[in-house]
Design a protein around this motif. Structure first.
Motif, PDB file in Angstrom:
ATOM      1  N   TYR A   1       0.932  -1.343  -0.117  1.00  0.00           N
ATOM      2  CA  TYR A   1       0.013   0.038   0.119  1.00  0.00           C
ATOM      3  C   TYR A   1       0.784   1.431  -0.109  1.00  0.00           C
ATOM      4  CZ  TYR A   1      -3.750  -3.535   1.366  1.00  0.00           C
ATOM      5  OH  TYR A   1      -4.152  -4.567   1.398  1.00  0.00           O
ATOM      6  N   THR A   2       0.391   2.371  -0.326  1.00  0.00           N
ATOM      7  CA  THR A   2       1.110   3.604  -0.251  1.00  0.00           C
ATOM      8  C   THR A   2       1.234   3.847   1.215  1.00  0.00           C
ATOM      9  OG1 THR A   2      -1.058   5.118  -0.285  1.00  0.00           O
ATOM     10  CG2 THR A   2      -0.202   4.165  -2.325  1.00  0.00           C
ATOM     11  N   GLU A   3       2.223   5.127   1.304  1.00  0.00           N
ATOM     12  CA  GLU A   3       2.559   5.499   2.537  1.00  0.00           C
ATOM     13  C   GLU A   3       1.244   6.122   3.500  1.00  0.00           C
ATOM     14  OE1 GLU A   3       5.433   8.816   4.838  1.00  0.00           O
ATOM     15  OE2 GLU A   3       6.002   7.856   2.717  1.00  0.00           O
ATOM     16  N   ASP A   4       0.469   6.836   2.786  1.00  0.00           N
ATOM     17  CA  ASP A   4      -0.705   7.194   3.425  1.00  0.00           C
ATOM     18  C   ASP A   4      -1.816   6.194   3.821  1.00  0.00           C
ATOM     19  OD1 ASP A   4       0.161   9.978   2.977  1.00  0.00           O
ATOM     20  OD2 ASP A   4      -0.939  10.365   1.240  1.00  0.00           O
ATOM     21  N   GLU A   5      -1.748   5.040   2.798  1.00  0.00           N
ATOM     22  CA  GLU A   5      -2.734   4.030   3.038  1.00  0.00           C
ATOM     23  C   GLU A   5      -2.169   3.153   4.395  1.00  0.00           C
ATOM     24  OE1 GLU A   5      -4.468   3.074  -1.317  1.00  0.00           O
ATOM     25  OE2 GLU A   5      -2.677   2.155  -0.874  1.00  0.00           O
ATOM     26  N   ASN A   6      -0.946   2.981   4.499  1.00  0.00           N
ATOM     27  CA  ASN A   6      -0.358   2.565   5.677  1.00  0.00           C
ATOM     28  C   ASN A   6      -0.459   3.213   6.985  1.00  0.00           C
ATOM     29  OD1 ASN A   6       0.750   0.268   4.185  1.00  0.00           O
ATOM     30  ND2 ASN A   6       2.979   1.183   4.193  1.00  0.00           N
ATOM     31  N   ASP A   7      -0.564   4.433   6.968  1.00  0.00           N
ATOM     32  CA  ASP A   7      -0.849   5.345   8.061  1.00  0.00           C
ATOM     33  C   ASP A   7      -2.254   5.381   8.444  1.00  0.00           C
ATOM     34  OD1 ASP A   7       1.644   6.247   8.200  1.00  0.00           O
ATOM     35  OD2 ASP A   7       1.194   8.310   7.163  1.00  0.00           O
TER      36      ASP A   7
ATOM     37  N   LYS B   1      -4.013   2.451   7.671  1.00  0.00           N
ATOM     38  CA  LYS B   1      -4.218   1.134   8.243  1.00  0.00           C
ATOM     39  C   LYS B   1      -3.878   1.193   9.663  1.00  0.00           C
ATOM     40  CE  LYS B   1      -2.762  -1.982   5.635  1.00  0.00           C
ATOM     41  NZ  LYS B   1      -3.896  -3.268   5.554  1.00  0.00           N
ATOM     42  N   VAL B   2      -2.625   1.786  10.247  1.00  0.00           N
ATOM     43  CA  VAL B   2      -2.386   1.969  11.517  1.00  0.00           C
ATOM     44  C   VAL B   2      -3.589   2.359  12.414  1.00  0.00           C
ATOM     45  CG1 VAL B   2      -0.763   2.921  13.194  1.00  0.00           C
ATOM     46  CG2 VAL B   2       0.176   1.748  11.118  1.00  0.00           C
ATOM     47  N   ASN B   3      -3.931   3.590  11.872  1.00  0.00           N
ATOM     48  CA  ASN B   3      -5.014   4.416  12.481  1.00  0.00           C
ATOM     49  C   ASN B   3      -6.517   3.582  12.521  1.00  0.00           C
ATOM     50  OD1 ASN B   3      -3.451   6.377  12.973  1.00  0.00           O
ATOM     51  ND2 ASN B   3      -4.343   7.475  11.005  1.00  0.00           N
ATOM     52  N   ASN B   4      -6.424   2.620  11.811  1.00  0.00           N
ATOM     53  CA  ASN B   4      -7.472   1.842  11.855  1.00  0.00           C
ATOM     54  C   ASN B   4      -7.396   0.482  12.777  1.00  0.00           C
ATOM     55  OD1 ASN B   4      -9.229   3.311  10.357  1.00  0.00           O
ATOM     56  ND2 ASN B   4      -8.437   2.119   8.316  1.00  0.00           N
ATOM     57  N   GLY B   5      -6.193   0.577  13.511  1.00  0.00           N
ATOM     58  CA  GLY B   5      -5.865  -0.748  14.324  1.00  0.00           C
ATOM     59  C   GLY B   5      -5.348  -1.892  13.754  1.00  0.00           C
ATOM     60  N   GLU B   6      -4.906  -1.748  12.646  1.00  0.00           N
ATOM     61  CA  GLU B   6      -4.189  -2.920  11.927  1.00  0.00           C
ATOM     62  C   GLU B   6      -2.881  -3.184  12.131  1.00  0.00           C
ATOM     63  OE1 GLU B   6      -5.224  -2.806   7.776  1.00  0.00           O
ATOM     64  OE2 GLU B   6      -7.294  -1.766   8.255  1.00  0.00           O
ATOM     65  N   PHE B   7      -2.506  -4.289  12.305  1.00  0.00           N
ATOM     66  CA  PHE B   7      -0.980  -4.765  12.459  1.00  0.00           C
ATOM     67  C   PHE B   7      -0.724  -5.477  11.168  1.00  0.00           C
ATOM     68  CE2 PHE B   7       2.299  -7.409  15.000  1.00  0.00           C
ATOM     69  CZ  PHE B   7       3.034  -6.412  14.868  1.00  0.00           C
ATOM     70  N   PHE B   8       0.275  -5.082  10.380  1.00  0.00           N
ATOM     71  CA  PHE B   8       0.528  -5.728   9.146  1.00  0.00           C
ATOM     72  C   PHE B   8       1.986  -5.927   8.752  1.00  0.00           C
ATOM     73  CE2 PHE B   8      -0.545  -1.143   8.938  1.00  0.00           C
ATOM     74  CZ  PHE B   8       0.383  -0.677   7.969  1.00  0.00           C
ATOM     75  N   ILE B   9       2.216  -6.628   7.642  1.00  0.00           N
ATOM     76  CA  ILE B   9       3.525  -6.457   7.079  1.00  0.00           C
ATOM     77  C   ILE B   9       3.765  -5.295   5.941  1.00  0.00           C
ATOM     78  CG2 ILE B   9       5.491  -7.983   5.773  1.00  0.00           C
ATOM     79  CD1 ILE B   9       3.689 -10.381   6.924  1.00  0.00           C
ATOM     80  N   TRP B  10       4.852  -4.560   5.868  1.00  0.00           N
ATOM     81  CA  TRP B  10       4.970  -3.638   4.777  1.00  0.00           C
ATOM     82  C   TRP B  10       6.230  -3.570   4.364  1.00  0.00           C
ATOM     83  CZ3 TRP B  10       7.630   1.322   5.254  1.00  0.00           C
ATOM     84  CH2 TRP B  10       8.201   1.335   6.658  1.00  0.00           C
ATOM     85  N   TYR B  11       6.621  -3.091   3.179  1.00  0.00           N
ATOM     86  CA  TYR B  11       7.841  -3.027   2.538  1.00  0.00           C
ATOM     87  C   TYR B  11       8.444  -1.676   2.703  1.00  0.00           C
ATOM     88  CZ  TYR B  11      11.702  -3.976  -1.117  1.00  0.00           C
ATOM     89  OH  TYR B  11      12.651  -4.149  -1.889  1.00  0.00           O
ATOM     90  N   ASP B  12       9.650  -1.586   3.312  1.00  0.00           N
ATOM     91  CA  ASP B  12      10.283  -0.136   3.097  1.00  0.00           C
ATOM     92  C   ASP B  12      11.182   0.164   2.275  1.00  0.00           C
ATOM     93  OD1 ASP B  12      12.413  -1.578   3.662  1.00  0.00           O
ATOM     94  OD2 ASP B  12      12.649  -0.836   5.676  1.00  0.00           O
ATOM     95  N   GLY B  13      11.153  -0.468   1.155  1.00  0.00           N
ATOM     96  CA  GLY B  13      12.218  -0.298  -0.068  1.00  0.00           C
ATOM     97  C   GLY B  13      13.142  -1.256   0.091  1.00  0.00           C
ATOM     98  N   GLU B  14      13.491  -1.816   1.231  1.00  0.00           N
ATOM     99  CA  GLU B  14      14.702  -2.612   1.434  1.00  0.00           C
ATOM    100  C   GLU B  14      14.208  -4.068   1.874  1.00  0.00           C
ATOM    101  OE1 GLU B  14      17.782  -0.757   3.613  1.00  0.00           O
ATOM    102  OE2 GLU B  14      18.235   0.671   2.056  1.00  0.00           O
ATOM    103  N   LYS B  15      13.235  -4.094   2.986  1.00  0.00           N
ATOM    104  CA  LYS B  15      13.069  -5.344   3.451  1.00  0.00           C
ATOM    105  C   LYS B  15      11.555  -5.178   4.016  1.00  0.00           C
ATOM    106  CE  LYS B  15      15.139  -3.379   7.839  1.00  0.00           C
ATOM    107  NZ  LYS B  15      15.605  -2.429   7.324  1.00  0.00           N
TER     108      LYS B  15
END
Length: 390
Positions: A225-231, A233-247
């Protein structure tokens, strides 16, 4: 004659504090797995040779896995993989993985039923564990499991948590793992199938740190997801795996609680803080039951000794960097003692108003020990603000 006090209670609470620090290094994961009926029967039955002697001893249900060497060969490859994933952990592996086997449901209607896991959950409720994962759970069953978990936490004092796939429970005891696809070198997983890995990762996170940004070296892809979408998701109480460009790594370590209320504010939204609260609740409850309740007269002196013992426990947690140093307090709850006296007709408001706090603290409250405490749970470093002036 001088009172000897309650050394056993003081020691018990101090030991509970020391054990809490040690236990915080690794937790217990519970896995509820489905297996073919024939396999379950085989595993739970002693096998005898021609001489009538037992050659293969049955395992218990649940059975405990300390290392992957303890995984029974008879299990399906998927179930072996779930146990292995749960055992990876984070800083350390979980202390142990408790595996609960249930017969695989072949009837499609029953397989999708909301109460499919009801009988197995009754067994789970009697045992001690920290995080539960059910890799075969479907959306229609998440509400039933979340409600069961909440009932056990709120009404039965069992402070366990569950990792559910994509379920917004809005509750601190439920981790909403929201990834829908996780790819490793050998397999692609759904969110449900990867919950054992997430439960093990949290259980393997010491209480002195958080699981925020914990790396998952085995993951090579996931839904992105995009950076804004990730933010969001966090605000919606989600815990998830994301890619930071390296890992690939975990998001901010939040549970599913979104709606804060008076008495249940931001601290209840972080996995780390709730874990510490649950550990304190369990330790004080168990130690008081084992070493204090029913064993001492409920007078002022013994109440003070109990307070001293609990403070010793908090001091251990402060020294272990779980609580803020020199902040914790325990005392007799003056307001509740007043209420007790009024409700039982022992004193009037006017009589209580003429007493100072010490006099009120010394009043008889029969079987009830009415205490109050304050602590400050230490969180992990997550947000760094560093303006650099040039």
């Amino acid at each position: 004659m001088a009172k000897l006090g309650m050394p056993s209670v003081n020691i018990a609470f101090i030991e509970a504090g020391i054990e809490a620090i040690q236990r915080s290094q690794r937790g217990i994961v519970a896995l509820l797995l489905e297996e073919d009926t024939d396999t379950v029967t085989k595993l739970l039955t002693d096998h005898t040779g021609s001489d009538g002697k037992t050659t293969i001893k049955a395992i218990k249900n649940p059975f405990t896995v300390y290392t992957t060497d303890d995984i029974p060969d008879e299990l399906s490859d998927d179930n072996k993989d779930y146990i292995t994933k749960a055992s990876i952990g984070y800083v350390k592996s979980p202390y142990r993985v408790k595996v609960y086997l249930m017969d695989k449901v072949t009837d499609e209607t029953k397989n999708a039923a909301a109460d499919k896991f009801a009988d197995a959950l009754k067994t789970l409720a009697t045992d001690r564990w920290d995080y539960l994962a059910i890799p075969t759970i479907v959306t229609a069953q998440c509400e039933s499991v979340a409600t069961w978990l909440k009932t056990n936490r709120e009404n039965k004092g069992k402070r366990s948590k569950v990792v559910l796939p994509g379920y917004a429970a809005d509750y601190e005891g439920v981790i909403n793992f929201s990834n829908t696809k996780i790819v490793t070198a050998s397999k692609t997983y759904t969110g449900s199938q990867y919950t054992p890995r997430i439960a093990g990762l949290i259980a393997g996170t010491p209480l002195t740190i958080s699981a925020t940004y914990a790396p998952l070296s085995e993951v090579i892809d996931c839904d992105r997801y995009t950076e804004d979408e990730n933010d969001e998701k966090v605000n919606n109480g989600e815990f998830f795996i994301w890619y930071d460009g390296e890992k690939f790594k975990m998001s901010r370590a939040m549970n599913s609680l979104v709606t804060t209320t008076q008495g249940k504010l931001e601290a209840y939204q972080t996995i780390k803080s709730v874990d510490i609260m649950d550990a304190i609740y369990d330790d004080i409850k168990k130690t008081a039951q084992d070493s204090y309740i029913g064993k001492y007269t409920n007078d002022y002196d013994n109440k003070q000794l109990l307070i001293s013992a609990i403070m010793g426990y908090f001091k251990e947690l402060e020294d272990g960097r779980l609580l803020q140093k020199d902040y914790s307090e325990v005392d007799i709850n003056v307001e509740k003692v007043k209420t007790y006296q009024l409700e039982h007709g022992l004193y009037t408001k006017e009589e209580l108003a003429d007493m100072d706090d010490l006099a009120i603290k010394k009043l008889d409250t029969k079987k009830q020990v009415l205490l109050t405490a304050k602590i400050k749970i230490l969180d992990a470093m997550e947000d760094i603000d560093l303006p650099i002036n040039i």
